[in-house]
Each structure stands twice: as C-alpha cells, then as structure tokens.
Design an enzyme around this catalytic site. Structure first.
Site, PDB file in Angstrom:
ATOM      1  N   ASP A  51     -87.051   6.689 -20.202  1.00 24.58           N
ATOM      2  CA  ASP A  51     -85.875   5.873 -20.510  1.00 24.58           C
ATOM      3  C   ASP A  51     -85.997   5.488 -21.987  1.00 24.58           C
ATOM      4  OD1 ASP A  51     -83.600   4.211 -20.353  1.00 24.58           O
ATOM      5  OD2 ASP A  51     -84.849   2.468 -19.882  1.00 24.58           O
ATOM      6  N   GLU A 103     -83.250  10.126 -19.739  1.00 19.19           N
ATOM      7  CA  GLU A 103     -81.904   9.573 -19.579  1.00 19.19           C
ATOM      8  C   GLU A 103     -81.091   9.867 -20.835  1.00 19.19           C
ATOM      9  OE1 GLU A 103     -80.068   5.199 -19.189  1.00 19.19           O
ATOM     10  OE2 GLU A 103     -81.405   5.762 -17.555  1.00 19.19           O
ATOM     11  N   ASP A 163     -87.554  -1.402 -18.005  1.00 20.80           N
ATOM     12  CA  ASP A 163     -87.541  -0.094 -18.676  1.00 20.80           C
ATOM     13  C   ASP A 163     -88.409   0.920 -17.924  1.00 20.80           C
ATOM     14  OD1 ASP A 163     -85.878  -0.650 -21.096  1.00 20.80           O
ATOM     15  OD2 ASP A 163     -87.443  -2.138 -21.430  1.00 20.80           O
TER      16      ASP A 163
END
Length: 173
Positions: A7, A66, A138
């Site tokens: 991420d 992502e 996160d």
C-alpha cells in the site's frame, strides 16, 4: 505461494506478506516503511531500500500493489505516484511479477463492499488471517492487497492477466 502486498504512500508505505496454501491464507508478516518527511528523493530511496529488504527477508513469489487514485490535490497525487513508482521499481528489480488492484477492488475482495471504510478493511483482514488484533491501517491495507491478489491469482483471472486482459461487467476488455 508467498505474496507481498504493498500500500504505497510518500510518508508511510504499508506491506503485508501472506502464504497461500490451497484455500488457506496464512499471515507471515506486515508493517510499515516510514519515511519521516524530508525531501521527496530521500523518501523515495527509503521506500526503494525498504521494499528491497522486505523482499530479501521474506522472498515472495509474487507481488501486488494498490493503484494510485486521482486526488483533488494534484501535488499529493504526484507524490503518491512517485512513491508507488519506487515500490514497483523495487519489485521489478527483484524480478517479481507485479499485479495492480484499485482500492475499490481490494475493498470488494476483502470486505465484500467496494465502499467500505478503513476500519472495516482492518477488521476483515484480521478475520481472514485469524489475527489476534487489527493491524495498523497501512499494514492492513497492504495485507488486503495481498489477499485480493490471492483471490484473483488463480484460474481465469491469472490467464487474463497473462494476456493483459481484464473483465468489465462480465466482458473482456
């Protein structure tokens, strides 16, 4: 198969590592690479070096990142894109296959609702991986990316990715 999920963020980049054994998803590790501010080139180097170290430590077979969403603040979007680029560069330099997933795809795969909030994602990651607690936001997002890849990496989805095709509304695009 071992999957590394990322991420990306210019200040905090989450990572999550899971093993896929048959239908089981097994937690291996997760955490965050924190850049502590500073000039963007220095933060990019920290992200690149951090992901390279994670790859050396956990030796994943595949990776997933992502995708960057377009923000109302162009400068923030650009910085996020550069952080994502550093993450992808580290993965590519390690000769790892890299898959991309949108936040909507991750939320849909992990929660079953593409408009879920961060808390819901964290709780469902905890449930899917049978963790004793909810991971930091996160790290939970990165584990969600890895879980999404585990869900999409078999069968027809993998074949479509090999041919750089995708499905939209039940049709190949």
């Amino acid at each position: 198969m071992r999957i590394l999920g990322i991420d990306p963020g210019s200040r905090t980049t989450g990572f999550g590592v899971i093993d896929v054994v048959g239908q089981n998803r097994i937690y291996v590790a997760s955490g965050c690479i924190k850049t502590q501010g500073g000039p963007l080139p220095e933060r990019i180097k920290i992200i690149l070096d951090g992901i390279a170290e994670i790859i050396r430590t956990y030796q994943p077979d595949e990776s997933a990142v992502e995708q960057v969403f377009v923000n109302v603040n162009p400068a923030a979007t650009l910085m996020l894109g550069q952080a994502r680029g550093a993450a992808v560069a580290a993965l590519v330099l390690a000769n790892l296959p890299v898959a991309d997933y949108t936040a909507l795809q991750v939320k849909q795969a992990v929660v079953g609702n593409g408009h879920a909030d961060k808390e819901q994602v964290g709780l469902m990651v905890q449930r899917h991986l049978r963790l004793s607690g909810v991971p930091q936001a996160d790290a939970a997002d990165a584990l969600g990316v890895a879980l999404t890849h585990a869900q999409h990496s078999g069968g027809i989805a993998k074949k479509l990715m090999e041919y750089q095709l995708s499905m939209k509304r039940g049709r190949m695009a």
